[in-house]
Write a protein that holds these residues in place. Structure first.
Motif, PDB file in Angstrom:
ATOM      1  N   LEU A 258      -1.384  23.292  30.217  1.00 20.81           N
ATOM      2  CA  LEU A 258      -2.288  24.439  30.081  1.00 20.81           C
ATOM      3  C   LEU A 258      -1.987  25.868  30.674  1.00 20.81           C
ATOM      4  O   LEU A 258      -2.044  26.975  30.262  1.00 20.81           O
ATOM      5  CB  LEU A 258      -3.561  24.035  30.509  1.00 20.81           C
ATOM      6  N   ARG A 259      -1.632  25.868  31.902  1.00 18.80           N
ATOM      7  CA  ARG A 259      -0.997  26.792  32.799  1.00 18.80           C
ATOM      8  C   ARG A 259       0.402  27.484  32.188  1.00 18.80           C
ATOM      9  O   ARG A 259       0.544  28.443  31.991  1.00 18.80           O
ATOM     10  CB  ARG A 259      -0.627  26.149  34.174  1.00 18.80           C
ATOM     11  N   LYS A 260       1.218  26.437  31.552  1.00 15.31           N
ATOM     12  CA  LYS A 260       2.576  26.891  30.926  1.00 15.31           C
ATOM     13  C   LYS A 260       2.085  27.718  29.758  1.00 15.31           C
ATOM     14  O   LYS A 260       2.553  28.827  29.629  1.00 15.31           O
ATOM     15  CB  LYS A 260       3.292  25.861  30.741  1.00 15.31           C
ATOM     16  N   ARG A 261       1.207  27.411  29.058  1.00 22.20           N
ATOM     17  CA  ARG A 261       0.786  27.926  27.642  1.00 22.20           C
ATOM     18  C   ARG A 261       0.073  29.348  28.157  1.00 22.20           C
ATOM     19  O   ARG A 261       0.587  30.407  27.435  1.00 22.20           O
ATOM     20  CB  ARG A 261      -0.168  27.052  26.829  1.00 22.20           C
ATOM     21  N   ALA A 262      -0.834  29.167  28.913  1.00 20.95           N
ATOM     22  CA  ALA A 262      -1.415  30.610  29.509  1.00 20.95           C
ATOM     23  C   ALA A 262      -0.445  31.736  30.082  1.00 20.95           C
ATOM     24  O   ALA A 262      -0.217  32.747  29.659  1.00 20.95           O
ATOM     25  CB  ALA A 262      -2.274  30.298  30.408  1.00 20.95           C
TER      26      ALA A 262
END
Length: 270
Positions: A258-262
């Motif tokens: 999730l952090r990577k995608r954001a």
């Protein structure tokens, strides 16, 4: 744009000192300076509004993360298979297969009453859940992504409370599993919860959790936090079965994804 040539004293012609510029030239130069300062100030202000105290783009990344639930296809949020290199006991590799995805919903009835009260201050924008099984199909784990209505300050306040009161380790605050009919998780209910992990993110309006159990429907008298079940020498049934590793391994991978995608959605061109 030119502010005029500097005065020349080359002996080959009349000198052109600055003092002899026309009034029109002086006024034009002043206007340009004022406009330039305004543009620079606006750019700086815009950059400040787009950034957060942790660094460039953090405010924007927080907003982007909050929109992922409706911007990203379900197969990307909850991949059909998840690789867990070194995630098992003794750093054994794990592979998890998705067996069910819950319809996206609100949070009514999705948590036990006490956990619902704890999460109430951050609100509920949307709850997404999926259940996975391990390669042997003997374990099932539900992963949940609670997208909240809170701002960064609200998420930090909730995370601080979890840390101070150790709420992520309380047996009366275990998230509920998603038991999909016709799957290996059909019998995965309240009494089958064996281990869990829950994380309140501060760089995204999201609470990530995972709760694991056996696929044969056996009950568990006392579920154990993943950190306890993963300790060397732990002898409880969830620990011996590696269910703490199941919960923590999946929760960590979804949190990082999730952090990577954001973050990738807010990368600035060099």
């Amino acid at each position: 744009m030119s502010f005029g040539e500097p005065g020349r004293y080359d002996g080959g012609g009349p000198s052109r000192p600055f003092a002899r510029r026309t009034r029109a030239q002086v006024v034009a130069a002043a206007v340009c300076l004022v406009l330039g300062a305004g543009l620079i100030g606006g750019a700086v202000t815009g950059a400040w509004l787009a950034d957060g105290p942790e660094g460039p783009g953090t405010r924007h990344a927080f907003t982007v993360a909050g929109d992922l639930w409706h911007d990203v296809p379900v197969d990307q949020l909850f991949p059909p298979t998840v690789q867990g290199g070194g995630a098992g006991p003794g750093e054994a590799d794990r592979v998890w297969t998705r067996i069910a995805v819950a319809p996206d919903s609100g949070c009514k009835g999705a948590f036990d009453a006490l956990l619902t009260r704890v999460l109430t201050p951050v609100g509920c924008e949307r709850l997404l859940r999926a259940t996975y099984t391990d390669a042997t199909r003997s374990h099932v784990t539900t992963v949940g992504l609670l997208f909240t209505e809170a701002d960064a300050a609200g998420m930090k306040a909730l995370a601080g409370r979890f840390d101070r009161e150790r709420l992520d380790r309380r047996g009366d605050l275990v998230p509920l599993p998603y038991a999909a009919k016709g799957t290996a998780a059909e019998g995965f209910g309240r009494e089958q919860r064996a281990s869990w992990a829950i994380s309140v993110l501060t760089d995204a309006p999201v609470v990530v959790y995972a709760v694991s159990g056996w696929s044969d429907g056996r009950t568990v008298d006392e579920p154990q936090p993943a950190e306890d079940a993963m300790r060397a020498g732990a002898t409880t049934a969830p620990a011996q079965a590696g269910l703490g590793h199941e919960a923590r391994g999946l929760a960590d991978r979804f949190e990082r994804a999730l952090r990577k995608r954001a973050g990738s959605a807010t990368e600035r061109p060099s």
